[in-house]
Scaffold this active site. Structure first.
Site, short mmCIF file in Angstrom:
data_model
loop_
_atom_site.label_atom_id
_atom_site.label_comp_id
_atom_site.label_asym_id
_atom_site.label_seq_id
_atom_site.Cartn_x
_atom_site.Cartn_y
_atom_site.Cartn_z
CE LYS A 205 1.09 -7.62 20.19
NZ LYS A 205 1.64 -7.99 21.46
CG ASP B 55 -2.00 -13.86 26.60
OD1 ASP B 55 -2.77 -14.68 26.08
OD2 ASP B 55 -0.97 -13.41 26.04
CE LYS C 192 -3.47 -7.30 -0.39
NZ LYS C 192 -2.98 -6.83 -1.65
CB CYS D 113 30.38 -12.72 18.48
SG CYS D 113 30.63 -12.50 20.25
CG LEU D 114 30.82 -19.16 18.34
CD1 LEU D 114 31.75 -19.47 19.50
CD2 LEU D 114 29.53 -19.97 18.49
N GLY D 115 31.80 -16.47 15.56
CA GLY D 115 32.31 -16.70 14.21
C GLY D 115 33.74 -16.20 14.03
CG HIS E 275 26.89 -9.27 18.26
ND1 HIS E 275 26.53 -10.44 17.63
CD2 HIS E 275 27.38 -9.63 19.47
CE1 HIS E 275 26.80 -11.46 18.42
NE2 HIS E 275 27.32 -11.00 19.55
CD GLU F 155 24.84 -9.11 14.70
OE1 GLU F 155 25.97 -8.64 14.39
OE2 GLU F 155 24.70 -10.08 15.48
N1 GLN Z 1 30.23 -17.87 23.31
C1 GLN Z 1 31.16 -16.85 22.95
C2 GLN Z 1 31.57 -15.99 24.12
O1 GLN Z 1 30.91 -15.96 25.11
C3 GLN Z 1 30.63 -16.01 21.82
C4 GLN Z 1 29.42 -15.21 22.18
C5 GLN Z 1 28.72 -14.64 21.00
O2 GLN Z 1 28.95 -15.07 19.88
N2 GLN Z 1 27.85 -13.67 21.20
O3 GLN Z 1 32.55 -15.29 24.05
#
Ligand code: GLN
Length: 536
Positions: free
Chosen positions: A21, A150, A242, A383-385, A509, A511
């Site tokens: 949707k 629902d 489709k 971020c965490l990466g 982020h 993305e």
């Molecule tokens: N957990 C990490 C923090 O709070 C990274 C958060 C995340 O990757 N969006 O800073």
């Protein structure tokens, strides 16, 4: 002065969930925008949470963050990828928000003397919200979450039924997305679920104007006639939605069926010619790639890929920019050890460690960052990466053996990723989060500058922890380069490793801002580096 009246398109879903949707709403938006109309999308979610920020990605998929820092439903990500209007907090309404606002007013005494009820108080609040968000657009597309039948979505459906009564049929239409299954053993499609779903809608007073029938085959004239007759919908308003190879083919598929044409006719709108060139370009590139690269997404939510929805899409966009198909390999970092890592990343041309919360899988992420650094595999930490790449660098290059983020080890002597001093006193979970768009200043002669071609940028954040400034000098002296910081210089936003062909971590982020028709340049550059790494 004449006030511009916004036309409203309501999209409901029937039979079962996951029919797409959100994608249908986004694609209709893309087509109307291609007719030069100003389009706004909004999503009404039936759950009681105020927003999906506190829900597990395992349950709800990705939390999509807007510029204004709202944590919203992942469908808003679809809208932003297909339509150029930027989403805000107000574009996502949940039952929780509606009740919260009505109860707040009740406590304040705004309704004094009255009994507060679902109809009219809750439905009025929903109607006000829809009109307020729609204001200023030519067309507003309102997607109602959940499936007809629902209990939860009833107040939303009642509210849109009333709006139709109030503004009339040339100012509002109902589109119902339904399912027409192809039964292999019988060798035919079945219309019964659609009939039942429309019946359920009509019982609550909504007669759909247009039916989008999700199906793996094109519906024949005979089937369409049958559906039209039983569902009380004009024959030329029954469409096949489709199944397609790529979601970016949906706008062109809808246009070929003349769905947008029928919508503007029903709404009595005169529009400019349709310019679908950007969508044709996207589809041509997707269908005729010059090669393929494999990117590993190394995280913990690997079994539910919707958790990384925007990231998956941004990687595909990076492929579009380079005319390459991007194959995604999801690697569960919980299962990674130094012994099996080579095998886990065999055949991988680039590695992404995405965002995440909680301790699960983090040692595997650190090992992954180390592996990519040593083997010179393009690495993109988000971020965490990024935080885990900093931990690897501190541990394995600077010799700080117990280095960690204080999110995972509060006792470490080397918290290279930590809360800011002022955050340490905040006790409410949500309160300490850095959310939404923040500016960042970029250093020239860096991978970041090569991507942005600008020194002033802004990107969206969703995290609590930050690079710890106490370690800036040491890490920099050992070769980690900080190429992006907040305008006051206090927050580290981007790190790079100049001793490596392409190693970049960002605290934000990117993305969330990538679009198929305008791929985010960090992703284009990362994919380009992966392509280069693949070359023999
Ligand atoms: N957990 C990490 C923090 O709070 C990274 C958060 C995340 O990757 N969006 O800073």
């Amino acid at each position: 002065m004449t006030v511009k009246k916004t036309k409203l398109i309501f999209i409901t879903g029937g039979v079962l969930s996951s029919l797409g949707k959100g994608l249908a709403a986004a694609s209709i938006g893309a087509l109307l925008e291609a007719r030069r109309l100003k389009v706004i999308n909004q999503k009404l979610d039936p759950y009681i949470n105020i927003d999906p920020g506190t829900m597990s990605p395992f349950q709800h998929g990705e939390v999509f963050v807007t510029d204004d820092g709202a944590e919203t439903d992942l469908d808003l990500g679809h809208y932003e990828r297909f339509v150029s209007t930027r989403m805000k907090r107000e574009n996502n309404l949940t039952t929780g928000q509606v009740y919260f606002s009505v109860i707040t007013k009740e406590r304040r005494g705004d309704y004094l003397g009255k009994t507060i009820q679902v109809i009219p108080h809750i439905t009025d609040a929903i109607k006000d919200f829809i009109h307020k968000t729609a204001n200023g657009a030519d067309v507003c597309i309102v997607e109602i979450g959940g499936t007809v039948g629902d209990i939860e979505s009833l107040p939303f459906l009642e509210a849109i039924r009333q709006i139709r009564m109030e503004i009339g049929r040339t100012n509002s239409i109902f589109i119902h997305l339904t399912w027409v299954p192809f039964i292999k053993t019988a060798g035919e499609v079945k219309t019964k679920p659609t009939q039942h779903s429309v019946k359920a809608l009509r019982e609550i007073g909504i007669q759909p104007d247009i039916l989008l029938c999700r199906s793996e085959v094109s519906l024949t004239e005979e089937i369409k006639t049958k559906i039209a007759l039983f569902c009380n919908v004009d024959y030329d308003c029954v469409f096949t939605a489709k199944d397609v190879q790529s979601i970016y083919e949906v706008p062109l598929g809808f246009h070929k069926e003349e769905i947008d044409q029928r919508i503007v006719e029903k709404l009595g709108m005169w529009t400019g010619d349709v310019d679908l060139k950007p969508w044709h370009d996207v589809c041509n590139r997707l269908q005729n790639p010059v090669g393929e690269v494999t990117i590993a997404i190394a995280g913990k939510y690997v079994n539910l890929t919707d958790s990384y929805k925007s990231l998956n899409e941004a990687l595909i966009h990076g492929g579009i920019a380079n005319n390459y198909r991007v194959k995604l390999a999801f690697v569960d970092t919980e299962l990674i050890t130094k012994d099996n890592i080579e095998e886990k990343y065999a055949g991988v041309d680039g590695i992404i460690v995405p965002g995440g919360f909680g301790e699960r899988g983090i040692e595997g992420m650190i090992t992954t960052a180390a592996y990519a650094r040593e083997k010179k595999i393009p690495y993109f930490g988000i971020c965490l990466g990024m935080q885990m790449a900093v931990v690897d660098f501190a541990r394995n290059v600077c010799g700080l053996e117990d280095a960690n983020s204080s999110e995972f080890n509060q006792k470490t002597a080397n918290p290279v990723v930590d809360l800011l001093p002022e955050q340490k006193t905040v006790s409410e979970k949500g309160a300490s989060m850095r959310l939404g768009s923040y500016p960042c200043v970029i250093e020239k002669n860096s991978l970041a500058y090569a991507a942005y071609n600008d020194t002033q940028i802004a990107e969206r954040h969703r995290h609590r922890y930050e690079f710890n400034n106490d370690f800036r000098e040491l890490l920099s002296s050992k070769g980690l380069r900080i190429t992006g910081v907040s305008p006051d210089g206090r927050l580290v936003e981007i790190i790079e490793n100049p001793a490596h062909p392409w190693f970049l971590g960002c605290q934000f982020h990117p993305e969330f801002k990538s679009r198929p028709t305008a791929p985010h340049r960090l992703f284009s550059k990362f994919i380009a580096a992966a392509i280069k790494n693949k070359a023999p």
